[in-house]
Design a protein around this motif. Sequence first.
Motif, PDB file in Angstrom:
ATOM      1  N   ARG A  31      31.838  37.515  37.860  1.00  0.00           N
ATOM      2  CA  ARG A  31      30.726  38.052  37.054  1.00  0.00           C
ATOM      3  C   ARG A  31      29.398  37.978  37.821  1.00  0.00           C
ATOM      4  O   ARG A  31      28.477  38.737  37.520  1.00  0.00           O
TER       5      ARG A  31
ATOM      6  N   LYS B 195      26.897  49.280  40.095  1.00  0.00           N
ATOM      7  CA  LYS B 195      26.784  47.974  39.444  1.00  0.00           C
ATOM      8  C   LYS B 195      25.372  47.819  38.897  1.00  0.00           C
ATOM      9  O   LYS B 195      24.397  48.297  39.496  1.00  0.00           O
TER      10      LYS B 195
ATOM     11  N   ASN C  23      36.394  45.252  34.049  1.00  0.00           N
ATOM     12  CA  ASN C  23      36.873  44.500  35.206  1.00  0.00           C
ATOM     13  C   ASN C  23      37.752  43.361  34.696  1.00  0.00           C
ATOM     14  O   ASN C  23      37.251  42.348  34.210  1.00  0.00           O
ATOM     15  N   HIS C  24      39.055  43.524  34.802  1.00  0.00           N
ATOM     16  CA  HIS C  24      39.985  42.557  34.211  1.00  0.00           C
ATOM     17  C   HIS C  24      39.951  41.196  34.904  1.00  0.00           C
ATOM     18  O   HIS C  24      40.531  40.231  34.391  1.00  0.00           O
ATOM     19  N   LYS C  25      39.283  41.117  36.029  1.00  0.00           N
ATOM     20  CA  LYS C  25      39.162  39.818  36.695  1.00  0.00           C
ATOM     21  C   LYS C  25      38.154  38.905  35.994  1.00  0.00           C
ATOM     22  O   LYS C  25      38.147  37.694  36.207  1.00  0.00           O
TER      23      LYS C  25
END
Length: 463
Positions: A230, A321, A428-430
């Motif tokens: 993040r 971003k 963002n699955h991370k």
Amino acid sequence: FLRATMERGKRQEDGGLGSVLDLLLANARLVLGVSGAAVLAIATLAVKRLIDRATTPRDESDPKAEQKTLEESWQDLALIKATPKPPKKQRREDLSEPLLSPAQPPAPGEAQDSSVCSAPAETPQVEPSPPRCLTLQEKLLSHSSSRLVVPEAQASLALQLARTICTQLQNSLRSKCPELPFGSLFLSGPLLDGLGALKADHLHLMLPMVLDTTLWSLIPGEDTVVRNPRYWMIKRTDLEYFPRGCSPWDRFIVSRYLSSNVLNETLHRMLVASVNWPAIGSLLGGIIYPVVASTELKLEVKHHQLELNITLFPVVEMEDKVLLAAPLEGLVENLWLESFYKAEVSKVKELDAGDAGARLHCLRILNGVCKSHPTLYKLSGSPLTHIVLHLSATSLDWAEESLADRFQQVLEELVGYLEMGVLPSYFNHKINLFSELLEEEIDEMGFMLYRAISEPELLLKEE
């Protein structure tokens, strides 16, 4: 002898009746009071006279006897009508005033009430209708319309104040820091975007920073010291060919990285010492002052109609971003927080426009419920939006008529993610949006929401 016996019997009857009347009158004062006893005595005397006349044989030879009896009857009737009425009980308009005794005379200049107090009419007993059992859909719509609507005048005033502050701050930045290429300030937040605001008390002020992409590059969060996807870092590149000073932002470099901490400290000093907030506040008819003891860039606005908090965020947009100068608390510096707010709002509105859905409406209710709940307030905002976006991939019916079903389904999804302790970001699955929650907080939230699955009304109770 017979006549003497009848007269003796009559005297005994009269004596017996007289004894009863005397006993009644003797106790009347104790029971009825002075005025009540007087009424009873006069009435008893009149009745006794009527009984005497009824039991005494009339003299048929006396022509005036009938006239005399009639006159006595009228006198007795007048005697009864002339008896004093017991005084009315004083009606107390104010229970704090003492009740006057019946014998107390009225105050000087106060008119005596001579009206007769009639007995109050009995109010008819109306059978109460049984309460209507509302469906969850009706309760959600009622909750949304009664508790989640910000008054238009309040919202308009908050936006007007914030826009004026935005313009004044932009002018101050250009005059105090003309060498820094800041973009145009703009407002953001739930009040503007419709994702849920209980009242017009908070707005975000976004301060864009224009960076030359040939001199700066992004370091992914996984490669930073915190190993958190993040948080990103912005690195100064090609110092060998473009030495320090080629970019106006080089003054905020720490170890070849653009430091969000140093930038925030510089802006904080400017907000506190270099901007004439008393003059701007006077222009707006209120008081404006920066929050000195805060790591964030905050302004508090006190107006006679509302109080408003404005948080300033320097923002960098690079490589698709959106990074905010909102560093992680602790000893780690130079970190930039990736924000999905702009993408969240855009995606929810895009989905709703595609199928005339109620995702935005559902989010407003969910955000309002969680934000005002002492256990669930940390779930408001991004976590709820990402769950709705996840759910939209599998549940296609988001019509207004299905609001209750989708609301309950979101609660079930929340409980499932809390059981795992992981809520992956939709973009963002991370990224785990629950990573900053404590284990105790997750347990409390899960227990509360587990109960709410079977009893959603628990979340809609009036405070």
